[in-house]
Write a protein that holds these residues in place. Sequence first.
Motif, PDB file in Angstrom:
ATOM      1  N   ASP A  50       0.786  -1.292   0.050  1.00  0.00           N
ATOM      2  CA  ASP A  50       0.082  -0.111  -0.068  1.00  0.00           C
ATOM      3  C   ASP A  50       0.878   1.159   0.069  1.00  0.00           C
ATOM      4  N   ALA A  51       1.984   1.226   0.736  1.00  0.00           N
ATOM      5  CA  ALA A  51       2.905   2.443   1.008  1.00  0.00           C
ATOM      6  C   ALA A  51       4.405   1.873   0.710  1.00  0.00           C
ATOM      7  N   ALA A  52       5.361   2.697   0.647  1.00  0.00           N
ATOM      8  CA  ALA A  52       6.714   2.485   0.662  1.00  0.00           C
ATOM      9  C   ALA A  52       7.360   3.859   1.197  1.00  0.00           C
ATOM     10  N   LEU A  53       8.073   3.489   2.072  1.00  0.00           N
ATOM     11  CA  LEU A  53       9.176   4.827   2.872  1.00  0.00           C
ATOM     12  C   LEU A  53      10.367   4.452   2.323  1.00  0.00           C
ATOM     13  N   VAL A  54      10.912   5.511   1.433  1.00  0.00           N
ATOM     14  CA  VAL A  54      12.134   5.306   0.947  1.00  0.00           C
ATOM     15  C   VAL A  54      13.052   6.605   1.586  1.00  0.00           C
ATOM     16  N   ASP A  55      14.488   5.962   1.536  1.00  0.00           N
ATOM     17  CA  ASP A  55      15.500   7.060   1.628  1.00  0.00           C
ATOM     18  C   ASP A  55      15.772   7.801   0.455  1.00  0.00           C
ATOM     19  N   ILE A  56      16.192   8.817   0.403  1.00  0.00           N
ATOM     20  CA  ILE A  56      16.723   9.419  -0.849  1.00  0.00           C
ATOM     21  C   ILE A  56      18.080   8.996  -1.492  1.00  0.00           C
TER      22      ILE A  56
END
Length: 182
Positions: A50-56
Amino acid sequence: VYRILIVDDEPMALYSAAHAFPWTRFGFDEPVTTTNPRTALEWLQSQTFDAALVDIRMPDLSGIDLIRIGKEEGLSTVFLVLSGYSDFEYVQTVLRLRAFDYCLKPILPDAAEAVLTRLSKLLHARRSASDPDIIAAMSHATPLRRLFGLRGLPVPEGTLSMALVSAPQPEALPGMLTGFRN
């Protein structure tokens, strides 16, 4: 229950991100995590998140690359960025790619809760809007008995009515329903 993928090439930052948010309180499974952006891309392409939390900033593939590829491939995943960089160019690029949010590390508990409040509302609205049985029941007066049955819920006897109740926090619902009678 919502699924979220967290991607950060730094193991300690990944651990911190996985534990900084009150995931289960907002209807999320425990996060799926990886330090490898290539693995993250494979999972995004082969599984449903549903979601993805990503580092830059990550080697080989950046968070921006993951968001861009996800958008190009039409993934329904909602992307958020959690970065130690407050560089305006990063923020601008992420906004152009229509990411949901850009959060700075370390994220404070109030900020984490605020992000999850908004994210869970968006994901709930998406799911509700895409459920054909709910849409039919709401817009064409399909008998609610059928909807209950399709969901494996016990069908109450007598007349059925539906009320849509919204609350900022799920735990507030019982108090809102005090005095409500069938």
